[in-house]
Design a protein around this motif. Sequence first.
Motif, mmCIF file in Angstrom:
data_model
loop_
_atom_site.group_PDB
_atom_site.id
_atom_site.type_symbol
_atom_site.label_atom_id
_atom_site.label_comp_id
_atom_site.label_asym_id
_atom_site.label_seq_id
_atom_site.Cartn_x
_atom_site.Cartn_y
_atom_site.Cartn_z
ATOM 1 N N ASP A 21 0.851 -1.184 0.000
ATOM 2 C CA ASP A 21 0.000 0.000 0.000
ATOM 3 C C ASP A 21 0.889 1.236 0.000
ATOM 4 O O ASP A 21 2.125 1.134 -0.018
ATOM 5 N N VAL A 22 0.266 2.401 0.018
ATOM 6 C CA VAL A 22 1.027 3.644 -0.053
ATOM 7 C C VAL A 22 1.953 3.787 1.149
ATOM 8 O O VAL A 22 3.137 4.118 1.010
ATOM 9 N N ALA A 23 1.434 3.550 2.349
ATOM 10 C CA ALA A 23 2.236 3.750 3.555
ATOM 11 C C ALA A 23 3.461 2.843 3.580
ATOM 12 O O ALA A 23 4.568 3.286 3.912
ATOM 13 N N ARG A 70 5.748 10.606 -5.637
ATOM 14 C CA ARG A 70 5.925 10.662 -4.188
ATOM 15 C C ARG A 70 7.024 9.747 -3.672
ATOM 16 O O ARG A 70 7.481 9.911 -2.544
ATOM 17 N N VAL A 265 3.835 8.505 11.141
ATOM 18 C CA VAL A 265 3.106 7.828 10.065
ATOM 19 C C VAL A 265 2.207 8.813 9.331
ATOM 20 O O VAL A 265 2.122 8.805 8.098
ATOM 21 N N ASN A 266 1.564 9.689 10.079
ATOM 22 C CA ASN A 266 0.677 10.670 9.456
ATOM 23 C C ASN A 266 1.461 11.622 8.561
ATOM 24 O O ASN A 266 1.022 11.968 7.455
ATOM 25 N N ALA A 269 2.567 9.711 5.386
ATOM 26 C CA ALA A 269 1.480 9.501 4.434
ATOM 27 C C ALA A 269 1.196 10.749 3.610
ATOM 28 O O ALA A 269 0.743 10.657 2.469
#
Length: 274
Positions: A21-23, A70, A265-266, A269
């Motif tokens: 996934d993205v994270a 990204r 983490v925030n 992301a």
Amino acid sequence: MTDFRALHRPGTPLLLPNAWDVASALALAEAGFAAIGTTSLGLAAAAGLPDGEGYGRAETLALVRALRGRLGVPLTVDIEAGFGGGPAEVAELAAALADAGAAGINIEDGRPGGTLAPIQAQAELIAAIRGRVPTLFINARTDTHWLPAPSSAAPASAAPASAAADLGETLARAEAYLEAGADGIFVPAVADDEEIRVLVGELAVPLNVLLLPGMSMARLAGLGVARVSTGSLLFRAALAAAVDTAGAVAAGGPAPAARLSYARVNALAGAKLQ
């Protein structure tokens, strides 16, 4: 950004961690890995889908598009066997992934039902991709160490890993895929040192192997391997860690300190890693 092809150096293998996934992709890139792959099992399981059955096309494309601009390092994408499409459809998927920023793809010759695709049919898929996206790194995976060839009467469950695999079948498929335009060959489940040496010696392109229990990067480097994939290992390890953590707390243990904070983490992301 680093040239993805240049990262494939026999004897100095690229360790390719596979995100789902993205994270996970952003965290692995931030940790300093030179390139990131995707895991079809992790991506499919996270979406509630089975792996290797032709599902997950939309989810795979959505993930690559979400990572566009990204990641900061090359991304190579596992497209299973093409998600059930014919040559033209698979080539269009590859083009869409390249447009979204993918540097490479991984395409396998294993098919739902536990058999290998006919060599010519798989070569046609690869040739269609090469014709449609000349710059994309095509890593052709052959599952000869997991699955029986179409002419074999043995069921997939009767085909043990490496020891019973036909190295001649592996090489024949690899040569056909290279002639069709593949840039690298991936032979998951090959574990015998001598088999790996033969593959490295016979193939004129980088050899990719799957990191199996007991393997080390030093050992694989010494054998001349150019790329080592973690496959679904990281996803399964993360899932097991989540279950183990919840179980430990349920058993009366103290809440552990997470290595990654909520804030980190925030921020990750929402970050653009360039």
